[in-house]
Design a protein around this motif. Structure first.
Motif, mmCIF file in Angstrom:
data_model
loop_
_atom_site.group_PDB
_atom_site.id
_atom_site.type_symbol
_atom_site.label_atom_id
_atom_site.label_comp_id
_atom_site.label_asym_id
_atom_site.label_seq_id
_atom_site.Cartn_x
_atom_site.Cartn_y
_atom_site.Cartn_z
ATOM 1 N N PHE A 17 8.298 -1.916 -5.588
ATOM 2 C CA PHE A 17 8.935 -2.480 -4.402
ATOM 3 C C PHE A 17 9.807 -1.468 -3.668
ATOM 4 O O PHE A 17 10.202 -1.696 -2.542
ATOM 5 N N TRP A 18 10.095 -0.339 -4.302
ATOM 6 C CA TRP A 18 10.865 0.705 -3.631
ATOM 7 C C TRP A 18 10.059 1.344 -2.508
ATOM 8 O O TRP A 18 10.617 2.038 -1.654
ATOM 9 N N LEU A 19 8.749 1.118 -2.482
ATOM 10 C CA LEU A 19 7.910 1.666 -1.415
ATOM 11 C C LEU A 19 8.081 0.902 -0.094
ATOM 12 O O LEU A 19 7.803 1.452 0.965
ATOM 13 N N ALA A 20 8.510 -0.346 -0.160
ATOM 14 C CA ALA A 20 8.611 -1.179 1.044
ATOM 15 C C ALA A 20 9.555 -0.576 2.097
ATOM 16 O O ALA A 20 9.163 -0.463 3.261
ATOM 17 N N PRO A 21 10.783 -0.185 1.759
ATOM 18 C CA PRO A 21 11.641 0.414 2.792
ATOM 19 C C PRO A 21 11.074 1.707 3.361
ATOM 20 O O PRO A 21 11.204 1.974 4.558
ATOM 21 N N LEU A 22 10.433 2.495 2.517
ATOM 22 C CA LEU A 22 9.831 3.750 2.971
ATOM 23 C C LEU A 22 8.723 3.476 3.993
ATOM 24 O O LEU A 22 8.657 4.129 5.033
ATOM 25 N N MET A 47 -5.070 -7.028 8.702
ATOM 26 C CA MET A 47 -4.211 -7.822 7.829
ATOM 27 C C MET A 47 -4.638 -7.682 6.362
ATOM 28 O O MET A 47 -3.830 -7.887 5.484
ATOM 29 N N ASP A 48 -5.903 -7.344 6.136
ATOM 30 C CA ASP A 48 -6.382 -7.197 4.771
ATOM 31 C C ASP A 48 -5.695 -6.019 4.082
ATOM 32 O O ASP A 48 -5.385 -6.089 2.884
ATOM 33 N N PHE A 49 -5.438 -4.966 4.829
ATOM 34 C CA PHE A 49 -4.756 -3.800 4.270
ATOM 35 C C PHE A 49 -3.343 -4.158 3.822
ATOM 36 O O PHE A 49 -2.880 -3.708 2.763
ATOM 37 N N ILE A 50 -2.659 -4.986 4.609
ATOM 38 C CA ILE A 50 -1.292 -5.380 4.267
ATOM 39 C C ILE A 50 -1.290 -6.221 2.995
ATOM 40 O O ILE A 50 -0.424 -6.054 2.130
ATOM 41 N N LYS A 51 -2.265 -7.109 2.860
ATOM 42 C CA LYS A 51 -2.370 -7.918 1.633
ATOM 43 C C LYS A 51 -2.635 -7.029 0.430
ATOM 44 O O LYS A 51 -2.038 -7.230 -0.643
ATOM 45 N N ASP A 52 -3.526 -6.066 0.575
ATOM 46 C CA ASP A 52 -3.819 -5.150 -0.526
ATOM 47 C C ASP A 52 -2.600 -4.310 -0.897
ATOM 48 O O ASP A 52 -2.328 -4.085 -2.078
ATOM 49 N N LEU A 53 -1.889 -3.840 0.110
ATOM 50 C CA LEU A 53 -0.688 -3.041 -0.141
ATOM 51 C C LEU A 53 0.373 -3.869 -0.862
ATOM 52 O O LEU A 53 0.998 -3.409 -1.816
ATOM 53 N N TRP A 54 0.564 -5.106 -0.418
ATOM 54 C CA TRP A 54 1.548 -5.979 -1.065
ATOM 55 C C TRP A 54 1.117 -6.295 -2.495
ATOM 56 O O TRP A 54 1.938 -6.323 -3.414
ATOM 57 N N GLY A 55 -0.187 -6.531 -2.704
ATOM 58 C CA GLY A 55 -0.686 -6.782 -4.045
ATOM 59 C C GLY A 55 -0.471 -5.592 -4.974
ATOM 60 O O GLY A 55 -0.115 -5.754 -6.142
ATOM 61 N N PHE A 56 -0.679 -4.386 -4.452
ATOM 62 C CA PHE A 56 -0.431 -3.172 -5.231
ATOM 63 C C PHE A 56 1.034 -3.063 -5.616
ATOM 64 O O PHE A 56 1.368 -2.784 -6.773
ATOM 65 N N MET A 57 1.915 -3.290 -4.649
ATOM 66 C CA MET A 57 3.345 -3.160 -4.932
ATOM 67 C C MET A 57 3.812 -4.230 -5.911
ATOM 68 O O MET A 57 4.653 -3.967 -6.766
ATOM 69 N N ALA A 58 3.279 -5.431 -5.799
ATOM 70 C CA ALA A 58 3.690 -6.509 -6.702
ATOM 71 C C ALA A 58 3.155 -6.282 -8.117
ATOM 72 O O ALA A 58 3.876 -6.516 -9.097
ATOM 73 N N ALA A 59 1.910 -5.830 -8.230
ATOM 74 C CA ALA A 59 1.311 -5.647 -9.552
ATOM 75 C C ALA A 59 1.958 -4.498 -10.313
ATOM 76 O O ALA A 59 2.126 -4.571 -11.528
#
Length: 49
Positions: free
Chosen positions: A17-22, A1-13
């Motif tokens: 957000f175009w990476l989410a559907p991919l 779950m830590d990886f998902i938080k880091d990934l979301w933090g990267f996309m938000a910062a």
């Protein structure tokens, strides 16, 4: 779950957000291949690719 938080933090910062559907599509294809590899549905999945 830590990886998902880091990934979301990267996309938000970085406003990526175009990476989410991919990422979601890649995960779905991966799950389809893993599930279809050893089941009776395998011949039908392989015809899609």
């Amino acid at each position: 779950m830590d990886f998902i938080k880091d990934l979301w933090g990267f996309m938000a910062a970085r406003k990526k957000f175009w990476l989410a559907p991919l990422i979601i599509i890649l995960l779905l294809v991966g799950i389809l291949i893993v599930i279809g590899g050893g089941s009776a549905i395998a011949p039908f999945i392989y015809t899609l690719f």
